[in-house]
Design an enzyme around this catalytic site. Structure first.
Site, PDB file in Angstrom:
ATOM      1  N   ASP A 173       0.871  -1.193   0.000  1.00 44.35           N
ATOM      2  CA  ASP A 173       0.000   0.000   0.000  1.00 44.35           C
ATOM      3  C   ASP A 173       0.901   1.233   0.000  1.00 44.35           C
ATOM      4  O   ASP A 173       1.691   1.431   0.933  1.00 44.35           O
ATOM      5  CB  ASP A 173      -0.874  -0.044   1.278  1.00 44.35           C
ATOM      6  CG  ASP A 173      -1.830   1.146   1.401  1.00 44.35           C
ATOM      7  OD1 ASP A 173      -1.827   2.006   0.492  1.00 44.35           O
ATOM      8  OD2 ASP A 173      -2.558   1.205   2.403  1.00 44.35           O
ATOM      9  N   ASP A 194       4.216  11.137   2.514  1.00 44.41           N
ATOM     10  CA  ASP A 194       4.201  11.847   3.807  1.00 44.41           C
ATOM     11  C   ASP A 194       5.359  11.378   4.684  1.00 44.41           C
ATOM     12  O   ASP A 194       5.995  12.177   5.382  1.00 44.41           O
ATOM     13  CB  ASP A 194       2.868  11.609   4.520  1.00 44.41           C
ATOM     14  CG  ASP A 194       1.695  12.114   3.706  1.00 44.41           C
ATOM     15  OD1 ASP A 194       1.863  13.126   2.982  1.00 44.41           O
ATOM     16  OD2 ASP A 194       0.614  11.502   3.765  1.00 44.41           O
TER      17      ASP A 194
HETATM   18  O1  RIB Z   1      -1.076  11.129   1.706  1.00 42.74           O
HETATM   19  C1  RIB Z   1      -2.005  10.197   2.180  1.00 42.74           C
HETATM   20  C2  RIB Z   1      -3.150  10.913   2.818  1.00 42.74           C
HETATM   21  O2  RIB Z   1      -3.856  11.658   1.856  1.00 42.74           O
HETATM   22  C3  RIB Z   1      -4.188  10.013   3.444  1.00 42.74           C
HETATM   23  O3  RIB Z   1      -3.897   9.673   4.769  1.00 42.74           O
HETATM   24  C4  RIB Z   1      -5.487  10.803   3.283  1.00 42.74           C
HETATM   25  O4  RIB Z   1      -6.028  11.230   4.477  1.00 42.74           O
HETATM   26  C5  RIB Z   1      -5.122  11.958   2.363  1.00 42.74           C
HETATM   27  O5  RIB Z   1      -4.991  13.120   3.058  1.00 42.74           O
END
Ligand code: RIB
Length: 294
Positions: free
Chosen positions: A241, A247
């Site tokens: 996934d 992030d």
């Molecule tokens: O970058 C992933 C995130 O994008 C997810 O957690 C979802 O909430 C969106 O903001």
């Protein structure tokens, strides 16, 4: 101190063999709710990388907020500047197919209420050595103000251009560091030249440090007036996934930057962390700890 200014979501995730086509109804392979939101994910990544971090953002006064903030609380992200507003907590509806790729649709909810006033109230005491990490899931005016506040405090601002939105393009020219994926960068600096050439030109003309993440191919580090450096990614046996991998990259990169690492060293660590994040389900649940990355 690293401050993250951005979104907080509760993710509603379904796994599917393949994304449904328009008009098609398909069975799912599973459903889960987990904490997400690009801002919150990045704050948790800083924390799991070993950094001190505070989260500036908004949730609703609802049970979704408890779930959305649970891992941030458990891992010690400073939530003293995370406020409650009249809108409901942001939601993300995510489909993940067998290849590990995803599609995401957002209900912005409380994230849409983040404002210039939110930035003024929460960022007034930014300091000279601080880092402010931002994404594009809250209103443009609030991000614009936050970057200005960082600049006047002498703090460094790092803008992740996700999710890409046309009208947010000028923000990238204001932040000190820009982190974009390949698609976002191609929209930031379109052209027929190879991406490497466009990236070097963008860094030279803006004077910004630019990082372009390249998925399975790692990332490209482009410092103004220097040749770009490619940082490869470790090869994965199976991608489970990819949600939250970008992030994770941003959070780890900022923690390394706060420790004084040069951009290439920071990117090496961030690429490894982001790769590990692709090996588990969920956004926040998949963010690795520093010991695992090392
Ligand atoms: O970058 C992933 C995130 O994008 C997810 O957690 C979802 O909430 C969106 O903001």
């Amino acid at each position: 101190m690293i401050t993250v200014f951005g979104s907080i979501n509760l993710d509603m995730v379904i796994r599917v063999a393949d994304f449904p086509r328009p008009g098609e109804t398909i069975p799912t392979k599973g459903f889960a709710m987990s904490a997400g939101g690009k801002g919150a994910n990045q704050a948790l990544a800083v924390r799991r990388a070993g950094g001190d971090v505070r989260m500036v953002g908004l949730t609703g006064k609802d049970s979704h907020a408890d779930l959305a903030l649970a891992l941030l609380k458990a891992d010690g992200v400073d939530l003293t500047r995370t406020e409650v507003c009249k809108e409901s907590t942001g939601l993300a509806f995510i489909q993940v197919e067998d290849s590990g790729e995803n599609t995401i649709a957002i209900v912005k909810g409380a994230n849409g209420e983040v404002s210039v006033a939110t930035a003024n109230a929460a960022l007034a005491d930014l300091g000279g050595g601080d880092i402010l990490l931002l994404q594009q899931e809250v209103p443009l005016a609030s991000i614009d103000r936050a970057i200005d506040l960082a600049k006047s405090a002498g703090a460094r601002s790092v803008l992740n251009t996700a999710p890409f939105q046309e009208e947010y393009i000028p923000l990238a020219r204001k932040a000190d560091v820009v982190i974009s994926n390949e698609t976002e960068f191609d929209a930031l600096k379109p052209g027929s030249e190879p991406r490497l050439e466009r990236a070097e030109a963008y860094a030279a003309e803006t004077g910004r440090l630019l990082i372009v993440t390249l998925g399975a191919d790692g990332a490209m580090v482009v410092e103004p007036d220097k040749e770009a450096v490619n940082v490869p990614s470790p090869k994965l046996d199976k991608v489970v996934d990819t949600t939250g991998a970008g992030d994770t990259f941003c959070g780890y990169f900022c923690k390394m930057m706060a420790d004084g690492a040069d951009p290439v060293t920071a990117t090496r660590m961030a690429v490894k962390a982001a790769s590990l994040a692709c090996c588990k389900n969920g956004a926040q649940p998949s963010i690795p700890f520093a010991a695992d990355v090392k």
